[in-house]
Motif scaffolding. Structure first.
Motif, PDB file in Angstrom:
ATOM      1  N   LEU A  42      54.772  20.594   1.138  1.00 19.85           N
ATOM      2  CA  LEU A  42      55.689  21.620   0.624  1.00 19.85           C
ATOM      3  C   LEU A  42      56.944  21.038  -0.023  1.00 19.85           C
ATOM      4  O   LEU A  42      57.766  21.785  -0.561  1.00 19.85           O
ATOM      5  N   LEU A  43      57.072  19.715   0.008  1.00 17.21           N
ATOM      6  CA  LEU A  43      58.300  19.100  -0.505  1.00 17.21           C
ATOM      7  C   LEU A  43      58.557  19.451  -1.979  1.00 17.21           C
ATOM      8  O   LEU A  43      59.664  19.851  -2.352  1.00 17.21           O
ATOM      9  N   LYS A  80      62.119  24.943  -6.168  1.00 17.28           N
ATOM     10  CA  LYS A  80      62.806  26.210  -5.891  1.00 17.28           C
ATOM     11  C   LYS A  80      64.303  26.011  -5.739  1.00 17.28           C
ATOM     12  O   LYS A  80      65.097  26.793  -6.252  1.00 17.28           O
ATOM     13  N   ALA A  81      64.688  24.948  -5.061  1.00 13.11           N
ATOM     14  CA  ALA A  81      66.128  24.677  -4.901  1.00 13.11           C
ATOM     15  C   ALA A  81      66.759  24.462  -6.268  1.00 13.11           C
ATOM     16  O   ALA A  81      67.860  24.932  -6.532  1.00 13.11           O
ATOM     17  N   LYS A 134      55.310  19.382   5.742  1.00  7.94           N
ATOM     18  CA  LYS A 134      56.534  19.039   5.013  1.00  7.94           C
ATOM     19  C   LYS A 134      56.215  18.220   3.765  1.00  7.94           C
ATOM     20  O   LYS A 134      56.874  18.346   2.739  1.00  7.94           O
ATOM     21  N   LYS A 163      59.738  22.950  -2.478  1.00  9.51           N
ATOM     22  CA  LYS A 163      61.120  23.065  -1.995  1.00  9.51           C
ATOM     23  C   LYS A 163      62.099  22.537  -3.047  1.00  9.51           C
ATOM     24  O   LYS A 163      63.119  23.170  -3.341  1.00  9.51           O
ATOM     25  N   ASN A 178      62.214  14.574   2.220  1.00 11.80           N
ATOM     26  CA  ASN A 178      61.541  15.078   3.406  1.00 11.80           C
ATOM     27  C   ASN A 178      62.234  14.416   4.593  1.00 11.80           C
ATOM     28  O   ASN A 178      62.131  13.206   4.766  1.00 11.80           O
ATOM     29  N   GLU A 236      66.283  29.373  -0.297  1.00 15.17           N
ATOM     30  CA  GLU A 236      64.982  29.794   0.204  1.00 15.17           C
ATOM     31  C   GLU A 236      65.140  30.267   1.651  1.00 15.17           C
ATOM     32  O   GLU A 236      65.863  29.657   2.423  1.00 15.17           O
ATOM     33  N   LYS A 268      54.888  29.437   0.127  1.00 11.31           N
ATOM     34  CA  LYS A 268      54.311  28.260   0.803  1.00 11.31           C
ATOM     35  C   LYS A 268      52.795  28.393   0.858  1.00 11.31           C
ATOM     36  O   LYS A 268      52.060  27.429   0.690  1.00 11.31           O
ATOM     37  N   GLU A 309      64.391  30.225   5.015  1.00 17.24           N
ATOM     38  CA  GLU A 309      63.649  29.441   6.009  1.00 17.24           C
ATOM     39  C   GLU A 309      64.345  29.545   7.337  1.00 17.24           C
ATOM     40  O   GLU A 309      65.546  29.511   7.385  1.00 17.24           O
ATOM     41  N   GLU A 349      65.317  16.120  -3.674  1.00  9.27           N
ATOM     42  CA  GLU A 349      65.478  16.348  -2.249  1.00  9.27           C
ATOM     43  C   GLU A 349      64.485  15.514  -1.480  1.00  9.27           C
ATOM     44  O   GLU A 349      63.471  15.100  -2.038  1.00  9.27           O
TER      45      GLU A 349
END
Ligand code: FES
Length: 132
Positions: A111-112, A118-119, A108, A115, A36, A130, A91, A132, A34
């Motif tokens: 936390l990328l 978790k995805a 961002k 993310k 940013n 998640e 986070k 958000e 993924e």
């Protein structure tokens, strides 16, 4: 910046230069990539499971020092943990592990990796996205 932050920032830069767990895994059980949206940088995380635990984990992709260091820190942090434990990482846990104050834009970056991981986990286990 306090003296503590300077030391932590040195650590971040050192991880950027020499990240842990950088690379890819052949035939991973979980793989997810993924970006940013604010800069277009992308991180991919590959996981090989050991039962319900993270056996091996690698990340690849490009990004700024904070994003790469965070991916390095996160991959070290979750090795050997169960998927349920990783699912509970917040986070705040990630930001605490990074240890330097981040501006809203930089959040961002920091936390990328979380993310992406978790995805990837939610995907394989069918967990809801998640919140958000
Ligand atoms: Fe792209 Fe930080 S500037 S991830």
């Amino acid at each position: 910046m306090s003296e503590y932050d300077d030391v932590q920032m040195e650590y971040i830069l050192e991880l950027y230069r020499n990240p842990r767990n950088k690379g890819t895994i052949e035939n991973p059980d979980i793989t997810h990539q993924e970006g940013n949206p604010s800069c277009g940088d992308e991180i991919r995380i590959d996981v090989k499971l050991d039962g319900d635990r993270i056996g091996e984990i690698k990340f690849s992709g490009k990004g700024c020092a904070i994003s790469q260091a965070a991916a390095s820190i996160l991959t070290e942090m979750v090795k050997g943990k169960t998927l349920e434990e990783v699912k509970k990482l917040t986070k705040e846990d990630m930001l605490k592990a990074i240890g330097v104050p981040l501006s809203p834009i930089r959040l961002k970056c920091g936390l990328l990796a979380l993310k992406v991981l978790k995805a990837g986990l939610y995907g394989i286990k069918g967990w809801p996205g998640e919140e958000e």
